[in-house]
Design an enzyme around this catalytic site. Structure first.
Site, PDB file in Angstrom:
ATOM      1  N   PHE A 195       0.284  -1.058  -0.271  1.00 25.54           N
ATOM      2  CA  PHE A 195       0.054  -0.067  -0.062  1.00 25.54           C
ATOM      3  C   PHE A 195       1.006   0.782   0.269  1.00 25.54           C
ATOM      4  O   PHE A 195       1.263   0.897   0.911  1.00 25.54           O
ATOM      5  CB  PHE A 195      -0.844  -0.080   1.361  1.00 25.54           C
ATOM      6  CG  PHE A 195      -1.993   0.829   1.206  1.00 25.54           C
ATOM      7  CD1 PHE A 195      -2.877   1.317  -0.173  1.00 25.54           C
ATOM      8  CD2 PHE A 195      -1.351   2.256   2.097  1.00 25.54           C
ATOM      9  CE1 PHE A 195      -4.036   2.644  -0.127  1.00 25.54           C
ATOM     10  CE2 PHE A 195      -2.501   3.267   1.740  1.00 25.54           C
ATOM     11  CZ  PHE A 195      -3.580   3.575   1.520  1.00 25.54           C
ATOM     12  N   TYR A 235     -11.650   2.511   9.956  1.00 24.82           N
ATOM     13  CA  TYR A 235     -12.804   2.928   9.137  1.00 24.82           C
ATOM     14  C   TYR A 235     -13.282   2.449   7.730  1.00 24.82           C
ATOM     15  O   TYR A 235     -14.357   2.313   7.395  1.00 24.82           O
ATOM     16  CB  TYR A 235     -12.784   3.972   7.992  1.00 24.82           C
ATOM     17  CG  TYR A 235     -11.141   3.989   7.572  1.00 24.82           C
ATOM     18  CD1 TYR A 235     -11.035   4.093   5.673  1.00 24.82           C
ATOM     19  CD2 TYR A 235     -10.070   5.115   8.409  1.00 24.82           C
ATOM     20  CE1 TYR A 235      -9.936   4.362   5.792  1.00 24.82           C
ATOM     21  CE2 TYR A 235      -9.409   4.783   7.596  1.00 24.82           C
ATOM     22  CZ  TYR A 235      -9.085   4.680   6.123  1.00 24.82           C
ATOM     23  OH  TYR A 235      -8.088   4.896   5.308  1.00 24.82           O
ATOM     24  N   LYS A 236     -12.525   0.737   7.698  1.00 24.21           N
ATOM     25  CA  LYS A 236     -12.874  -0.323   6.691  1.00 24.21           C
ATOM     26  C   LYS A 236     -13.845  -0.964   7.997  1.00 24.21           C
ATOM     27  O   LYS A 236     -14.807  -0.787   8.096  1.00 24.21           O
ATOM     28  CB  LYS A 236     -11.458  -0.737   6.696  1.00 24.21           C
ATOM     29  CG  LYS A 236     -10.772   0.073   5.506  1.00 24.21           C
ATOM     30  CD  LYS A 236      -9.198  -0.604   4.951  1.00 24.21           C
ATOM     31  CE  LYS A 236      -8.847   0.345   4.187  1.00 24.21           C
ATOM     32  NZ  LYS A 236      -8.332   0.829   2.990  1.00 24.21           N
ATOM     33  N   ARG A 266     -12.678  -3.830  -7.913  1.00 23.64           N
ATOM     34  CA  ARG A 266     -12.796  -5.047  -6.679  1.00 23.64           C
ATOM     35  C   ARG A 266     -14.039  -5.050  -5.824  1.00 23.64           C
ATOM     36  O   ARG A 266     -14.448  -4.051  -5.891  1.00 23.64           O
ATOM     37  CB  ARG A 266     -11.867  -4.522  -5.732  1.00 23.64           C
ATOM     38  CG  ARG A 266     -11.296  -4.582  -4.177  1.00 23.64           C
ATOM     39  CD  ARG A 266     -10.273  -3.915  -3.668  1.00 23.64           C
ATOM     40  NE  ARG A 266     -10.926  -3.053  -3.177  1.00 23.64           N
ATOM     41  CZ  ARG A 266     -10.432  -1.939  -2.645  1.00 23.64           C
ATOM     42  NH1 ARG A 266      -8.777  -2.490  -2.153  1.00 23.64           N
ATOM     43  NH2 ARG A 266     -10.448  -0.753  -1.546  1.00 23.64           N
ATOM     44  N   ASP A 306       0.826  -4.281   8.606  1.00 25.84           N
ATOM     45  CA  ASP A 306      -0.296  -3.521   8.447  1.00 25.84           C
ATOM     46  C   ASP A 306      -1.305  -4.791   8.393  1.00 25.84           C
ATOM     47  O   ASP A 306      -1.532  -5.033   7.767  1.00 25.84           O
ATOM     48  CB  ASP A 306      -0.321  -2.298   6.675  1.00 25.84           C
ATOM     49  CG  ASP A 306      -1.284  -1.592   6.579  1.00 25.84           C
ATOM     50  OD1 ASP A 306      -2.390  -2.001   7.167  1.00 25.84           O
ATOM     51  OD2 ASP A 306      -0.647  -0.706   5.870  1.00 25.84           O
TER      52      ASP A 306
END
Length: 391
Positions: free
Chosen positions: A106, A201-202, A350, A176
């Protein structure tokens, strides 16, 4: 659990990017704003334990990642927490010069690592393909920095094997967990992990820009020191001393004042996980992805899609990506019809299957929509080719 969330009309398969709104969040925030802030004002730091929010929320997250309650704290952003832990790891390994990661990690992980090596001098960031990671760990590696579930492909790395290989060479490992926590099984203690970060927040449904969390194994609490020596990480923050003395335990990795409103929203997002059967949750997430792959192969095999995620359930997180030359306009055409997934450059469509909110019926209906869009070439419209600022 789905009933505990205010689900939008249509199909939402993007909870791996921004989790759905828990029904209790608005009332929770209203209470904190009107009763705590509005009525009790500054007394709320003690009366309502605002000051304890970082530790209290960390203890709620700990069971989701196989950690002790005293090893997790909620603070700042994922990027900021990465910098803290990268800096702490490098300072603890002064004779070593390398951070090892993989290309395509990422971007913020790589950017923060690049910034850390520039600031500290004499250090380098080296990337090698995931299949070569274990063999690339040598005596010069201070830190291995990896994402557990890859943000585009959904590929899941072998946390236990990589961590053991790093330890055999005297290196630390920083994972991560942003695309893992609340969706797939994570056992930091069982894998003897050193350090980890993740966002709120996911899958944790804390709202856009929700505070992040960090993990430091208790065996490293006294050894590691945060490069961001903020007042909340001080041994006695309200003594207002000029000289910094780190707090004991995980609290030394705090920095600034806790964002109370944002943390209240995250606390509401974490509430549905209390008492949940995590094994069942993880099994459902895996089964949803497998169901999607099977339906795509049955219904959409002739449309030019190529599976870009692992087929093996054990090697995949809770999102599935397909590569297609027209992935962006296809994604936009689906959104226009009420199916919200997302696009990841250069060519990935996705779909995320948050196990707390996604139904098997949703997966079935999603593939129906994809089939309809492809059969009618509904994506072949100039309106769907114009890139938005956020894609």
């Amino acid at each position: 659990m789905r009933d505990r969330f205010a689900m939008p009309d249509g199909l939402y398969l993007d909870g791996n990017s921004l989790g759905a709104l828990p029904r209790d969040t608005a009332a929770t925030l209203a209470h904190v704003v009107e009763r705590q802030w509005g009525r009790d004002l500054i007394a709320s730091w003690n009366t309502h334990d605002w000051i304890g929010l970082p530790q209290r929320l960390g203890a709620l997250i700990a069971p989701l990642i196989g950690a002790g309650a005293d090893e997790v704290i909620v603070a700042d952003t994922t990027s900021t927490n990465l910098f803290k832990l990268i800096g702490a790891a490098l300072m603890s390994r002064p004779g070593r010069t390398t951070i090892l990661s993989e290309p395509g990690n990422f971007p913020t992980d790589l950017y923060v690592a690049q910034g850390a090596v520039r600031m500290m001098g004499g250090r380098t960031l080296r990337t090698v393909d995931a299949d070569a990671l274990i063999d690339a760990i040598d005596a010069d590696v201070a830190l291995v920095l990896l994402t557990h579930v890859h943000y585009t492909s959904g590929r899941k790395l072998d946390m236990a094997a990589i961590t053991a290989a790093a330890h055999a060479q005297g290196a630390l490992v920083l994972w991560d967990l942003s695309h893992s926590t609340g969706a797939v099984a994570v056992d930091l203690a069982g894998c003897d992990v050193d350090l980890a970060v993740g966002c709120g927040y996911k899958y944790l449904n804390g709202g856009p820009g929700a505070p992040a969390f960090l993990f430091v194994a208790s065996r490293l609490h006294d050894e590691l020191h945060s490069p961001l020596a903020g007042w909340m990480g001080h041994e006695a923050p309200f003594a207002f001393d000029d000289d910094y003395r780190p707090a004991t335990g995980i609290a030394r990795f705090l920095c600034g004042t806790p964002p109370v409103l944002a943390m209240a929203a995250l606390e509401a997002g974490l509430a549905p996980f209390a008492g949940i059967d995590l094994a069942a949750l993880h099994a459902k997430g895996s089964a949803l992805g497998a169901f999607y792959i099977r339906l795509m192969e049955q219904r959409c095999a002739g449309y030019g899609f190529t599976l870009a995620s692992p087929r093996d359930d054990a090697q995949r997180g809770c999102h599935v990506s397909y590569a297609h030359q027209q992935a962006y306009p296809i994604c936009q055409a689906l959104i226009a019809r009420g199916l919200v997934g997302d696009f990841r450059a250069p060519d990935q469509l996705r779909m995320g299957f948050a196990p707390v909110t996604t139904r098997f019926e949703d997966v079935w209906r999603a593939v129906d929509m994809i089939d309809d869009v492809m059969a009618a070439r509904a994506w072949d419209d100039d309106a769907y080719r114009t890139r938005a600022r956020v894609t």
